[in-house]
Design an enzyme around this catalytic site. Structure first.
Site: not given
Length: 426
Positions: A277-279, A282-283
């Site tokens: 999950h890549c902040v 945001n996905s």
């Protein structure tokens, strides 16, 4: 106005661009954001009377502000503005302008800023919370750096129209690639052809986390599926009594996960070939958007490196590009030059962090291992690790260097990813 704010929403009655449905389920208007504020009135009354505040006063005020802070939208009513979007918009320009006043202030600000961002990442990651802070910081950093390039660097005369057009094209391609990455990571979906019945539970099921149960005791619907025929549908009919022992069954999403799929606790969904999950976007990064994620990183890095070189060539024309970032005499004599030099340093810090991420992604793709699989293998000590954990080889899915890249470049084909609306891109 108060009467209008508490008015119930009629069935099939459309909302105008400035109306919205509040957390009580009533129709409200953006102009009524300061009306009927019982929580704020109670907190102010207690403060004036020097009475102790309620234990949940702050949380109720934050919930009220986040619910009423909206912007008009063309369809579907006014949209809520996430409070985590605001800090980068307010603090980043202020901090960069302070850092341009003196080189000591620049050292303090450019050292403290990454530390604060990493600290906030640690706090949100530990709570498994979803926030728009990092996406807002990434987009605003890109936009603000481009704005300063147009207003501060280009008028100095050291940058031509060709260089300006190249930077503009790079920014546009980066944003286009980011939008494509935000479409969908590839969620695990239950095929409707395999659904044969639906069972409603009016209490928590034994294999479900109580924290993820229905709303206030409302019945939970569980879909029962037949066994599939293909490899992708293999094991689709896992029985409920075996769900606690099967690793493929997700008790939260109520689906059977294919191999290499995983459940993201932040997004609350199962993703095909989940990487992480890549902040910053945001996905999740999964099977459907992993290629576009790498292209976004590559386009951003190329654009950033080219822009940094143009800025340093403009403010330090007598210095070599490699040494200008470390030694640029007289750059703080003029505030405009100091601001450009500070932004070049800020961009270099961001570029260094994303370059490290890109290198890790390229290594993982070369060994056909996801970041999630690498962490699990290192924790269970089932993988070979080299170069202090930079290279992790599980040996499970690897087909050789060329085979791994061929699989990666074709793995998203055939997946149906619906086009999102404009508000879904955040």
């Amino acid at each position: 106005m108060k009467k209008r704010a508490n008015e119930a929403l009629e069935p099939d009655e459309p909302l105008c661009c400035c109306e919205f449905v509040d957390r009580q389920g009533g129709r409200s208007h953006v102009a009524a954001c300061c009306c009927d504020c019982e929580d704020l009135d109670d907190a102010c009354d207690r403060w004036l009377k020097k009475a102790p505040q309620k234990a949940d006063s702050l949380s109720r005020l934050v919930t009220m502000v986040s619910d009423r802070l909206r912007v008009p939208w063309f369809w579907g009513g006014a949209r809520r503005v996430d409070l985590s979007v605001l800090p980068p918009l307010l603090l980043l320009p202020v901090l960069l302008h302070i850092a341009a006043l003196h080189f000591l202030l620049g050292m303090v600000v450019l050292t403290a800023l990454p530390v604060l961002v990493l600290w906030y990442y640690y706090v949100t990651h530990r709570k498994k919370g979803r926030t728009l802070f990092f996406l807002s910081l990434a987009l605003f950093s890109l936009g603000y750096m481009y704005y300063l390039f147009l207003t501060e660097v280009f008028p100095r005369g050291g940058v031509g129209l060709t260089q300006l057009g190249t930077v503009t094209l790079g920014v546009a391609l980066t944003l286009a690639s980011l939008i494509h990455t935000k479409r969908e990571p590839g969620y695990v979906r239950l095929h409707t052809a395999n659904v044969h019945s639906t069972v409603t539970y009016h209490s928590s099921t034994p294999d479900r986390d109580p924290a993820h149960t229905g709303l206030n005791g409302v019945g939970q619907e569980v879909v029962l599926a037949n066994r599939g025929s293909g490899s992708e549908q293999q094991g689709q009919g896992v029985e409920q009594r075996d769900s606690g022992r099967s690793r493929k069954w997700c008790s939260l999403c109520r689906v059977v996960r294919p191999p290499r799929a995983g459940h993201c606790r932040i997004c609350g969904a199962c993703v095909l070939r989940l990487d992480h999950h890549c902040v910053w976007i945001n996905s999740c990064v999964g099977q459907a958007n992993h290629r576009s994620f790498l292209s976004t990183l590559l386009l951003f890095l190329l654009t950033s490196l080219y822009g940094i070189s143009l800025v340093l060539r403009s403010v330090c024309p007598q210095q070599n590009l490699l040494s200008a970032l470390l030694y640029c005499p007289g750059v703080y004599n003029q505030y405009s030059s100091a601001l450009c030099f500070t932004c070049a340093w800020y961009s270099s810090i961001v570029t260094g962090g994303l370059l490290h991420l890109l290198v890790l992604q390229i290594i993982n793709v070369s060994y056909n291992v996801t970041e999630r699989e690498a962490r699990t293998a290192l924790r269970d000590k089932t993988a070979r690790s080299h170069y202090w954990g930079l290279v992790v080889d599980t040996g499970v899915y690897s087909h050789g260097f060329r085979g791994n890249w061929a699989e990666f470049l074709t793995m998203g084909e055939g997946l149906h990813t619906p086009s999102p609306s404009l508000t879904d891109l955040v």
